[in-house]
Design a protein around this motif. Structure first.
Motif, mmCIF file in Angstrom:
data_model
loop_
_atom_site.group_PDB
_atom_site.id
_atom_site.type_symbol
_atom_site.label_atom_id
_atom_site.label_comp_id
_atom_site.label_asym_id
_atom_site.label_seq_id
_atom_site.Cartn_x
_atom_site.Cartn_y
_atom_site.Cartn_z
ATOM 1 N N THR A 1 0.859 -1.175 0.000
ATOM 2 C CA THR A 1 0.000 0.000 0.000
ATOM 3 C C THR A 1 0.896 1.225 0.000
ATOM 4 N N VAL A 2 0.409 2.303 -0.587
ATOM 5 C CA VAL A 2 1.226 3.509 -0.723
ATOM 6 C C VAL A 2 0.502 4.721 -0.154
ATOM 7 N N THR A 3 1.278 5.712 0.200
ATOM 8 C CA THR A 3 0.722 6.946 0.735
ATOM 9 C C THR A 3 0.029 7.738 -0.374
ATOM 10 N N HIS A 4 -0.863 8.599 0.039
ATOM 11 C CA HIS A 4 -1.601 9.451 -0.900
ATOM 12 C C HIS A 4 -0.616 10.283 -1.707
ATOM 13 N N GLN A 5 -0.746 10.222 -3.005
ATOM 14 C CA GLN A 5 0.125 10.921 -3.950
ATOM 15 C C GLN A 5 1.604 10.601 -3.731
ATOM 16 N N ARG A 6 1.832 9.421 -3.173
ATOM 17 C CA ARG A 6 3.193 8.912 -2.913
ATOM 18 C C ARG A 6 4.048 9.906 -2.133
ATOM 19 N N GLU A 7 3.409 10.623 -1.217
ATOM 20 C CA GLU A 7 4.148 11.562 -0.380
ATOM 21 C C GLU A 7 5.033 10.784 0.587
ATOM 22 N N SER A 8 6.256 11.235 0.771
ATOM 23 C CA SER A 8 7.236 10.540 1.616
ATOM 24 C C SER A 8 7.001 10.821 3.094
ATOM 25 N N LEU A 9 5.877 10.382 3.607
ATOM 26 C CA LEU A 9 5.516 10.637 5.004
ATOM 27 C C LEU A 9 6.410 9.901 5.993
ATOM 28 N N PHE A 10 6.964 8.764 5.565
ATOM 29 C CA PHE A 10 7.679 7.919 6.518
ATOM 30 C C PHE A 10 9.188 8.141 6.499
ATOM 31 N N HIS A 11 9.622 9.250 5.872
ATOM 32 C CA HIS A 11 10.997 9.704 6.097
ATOM 33 C C HIS A 11 11.113 10.172 7.541
ATOM 34 N N ASP A 12 10.016 10.646 8.093
ATOM 35 C CA ASP A 12 9.961 11.070 9.490
ATOM 36 C C ASP A 12 9.949 9.823 10.376
ATOM 37 N N PHE A 13 10.939 9.702 11.245
ATOM 38 C CA PHE A 13 11.112 8.514 12.081
ATOM 39 C C PHE A 13 9.868 8.237 12.919
ATOM 40 N N GLN A 14 9.317 9.270 13.552
ATOM 41 C CA GLN A 14 8.145 9.082 14.407
ATOM 42 C C GLN A 14 6.946 8.586 13.601
ATOM 43 N N HIS A 15 6.747 9.118 12.418
ATOM 44 C CA HIS A 15 5.628 8.679 11.585
ATOM 45 C C HIS A 15 5.778 7.202 11.218
ATOM 46 N N ALA A 16 6.993 6.812 10.841
ATOM 47 C CA ALA A 16 7.235 5.404 10.496
ATOM 48 C C ALA A 16 6.975 4.501 11.688
ATOM 49 N N LEU B 1 -1.441 9.010 12.913
ATOM 50 C CA LEU B 1 -0.675 10.074 12.260
ATOM 51 C C LEU B 1 -1.381 11.422 12.369
ATOM 52 N N HIS B 2 -2.686 11.419 12.285
ATOM 53 C CA HIS B 2 -3.423 12.680 12.474
ATOM 54 C C HIS B 2 -3.250 13.197 13.898
ATOM 55 N N ASN B 3 -3.165 12.287 14.853
ATOM 56 C CA ASN B 3 -2.987 12.689 16.260
ATOM 57 C C ASN B 3 -1.641 13.356 16.530
ATOM 58 N N VAL B 4 -0.663 13.165 15.647
ATOM 59 C CA VAL B 4 0.632 13.830 15.833
ATOM 60 C C VAL B 4 0.828 14.992 14.873
ATOM 61 N N GLY B 5 -0.256 15.439 14.232
ATOM 62 C CA GLY B 5 -0.151 16.676 13.481
ATOM 63 C C GLY B 5 -0.409 16.615 11.990
ATOM 64 N N LEU B 6 -0.734 15.484 11.443
ATOM 65 C CA LEU B 6 -1.039 15.411 10.019
ATOM 66 C C LEU B 6 -2.552 15.521 9.826
ATOM 67 N N GLN C 1 -4.371 16.063 6.159
ATOM 68 C CA GLN C 1 -3.806 15.275 5.087
ATOM 69 C C GLN C 1 -4.479 13.918 4.954
ATOM 70 N N ARG C 2 -4.701 13.492 3.706
ATOM 71 C CA ARG C 2 -5.029 12.086 3.466
ATOM 72 C C ARG C 2 -3.730 11.324 3.596
ATOM 73 N N ILE C 3 -3.772 10.189 4.239
ATOM 74 C CA ILE C 3 -2.551 9.418 4.459
ATOM 75 C C ILE C 3 -2.331 8.398 3.347
ATOM 76 N N TRP C 4 -3.347 7.621 3.011
ATOM 77 C CA TRP C 4 -3.194 6.494 2.099
ATOM 78 C C TRP C 4 -3.926 6.705 0.783
ATOM 79 N N GLN C 5 -3.356 6.181 -0.279
ATOM 80 C CA GLN C 5 -4.101 6.072 -1.527
ATOM 81 C C GLN C 5 -5.172 5.002 -1.339
ATOM 82 N N ALA C 6 -6.235 5.113 -2.085
ATOM 83 C CA ALA C 6 -7.287 4.094 -2.022
ATOM 84 C C ALA C 6 -6.728 2.767 -2.522
#
Length: 151
Positions: free
Chosen positions: A25-40, A94-99, A102-107
């Motif tokens: 599964t991929v993030t919405h618009q393939r945004e690199s959300l998981f470069h952030d250690f906490q998000h990953a 992820l929304h609870n830490v500030g996102l 943002q949509r997180i995942w592509q459908a």
């Protein structure tokens, strides 16, 4: 142009308990959300939560900057329901830490059912080697966001 009928691709398909699945599964618009250690790490917590709830048994996974590759043995829920639950919970975390906005995942997601006789360890190694093939690290040991039961 997005495929507005992509949801119909799943019609007629079923999942079965005890079967092995390779999921991507991929993030919405393939945004690199998981470069952030906490998000990953929040997403990893949700992968493990699925196992604690006996939804699946995780055999291998890697959280890349925008996709997740996950090898599971399905347990108690249909595959579609398990993925919806994972995506909803990880989005909430992820929304609870500030996102917030943002949509997180592509459908949707990609799945491939594996046969028991396939070399499952080879598939697991392929999964965890994704950061090396993507040029993020020179060795899998350098990448912090993966796990496999055999390695």
């Amino acid at each position: 142009m997005p495929n507005r009928q992509s949801h119909t691709l799943r019609r007629g398909r079923y999942s079965e308990a005890g079967r092995l699945y390779l999921l991507t599964t991929v993030t919405h618009q393939r945004e690199s959300l998981f470069h952030d250690f906490q998000h990953a790490r929040l997403v990893i917590h949700q992968l493990r939560h699925c196992e604690r709830e006996h939804i699946c048994h995780s055999l291998a996974w890697v959280v890349m900057p925008d996709p997740i590759h996950w090898l599971v043995e399905l347990k108690t829920e249909p595959l579609g329901q398990a993925m919806r639950r994972f995506k909803a919970r990880s989005s909430l975390s992820l929304h609870n830490v500030g996102l917030h906005s943002q949509r997180i995942w592509q459908a949707g997601y990609h799945d491939r059912a594996l046969r028991r006789e396939e070399d499952v360890v080879r598939v697991a190694r392929y999964i965890v080697a994704n950061p090396v093939r993507a040029g993020l690290v020179k060795s899998v040991r350098e990448y912090p966001h993966w796990d496999a039961v055999w390695l």
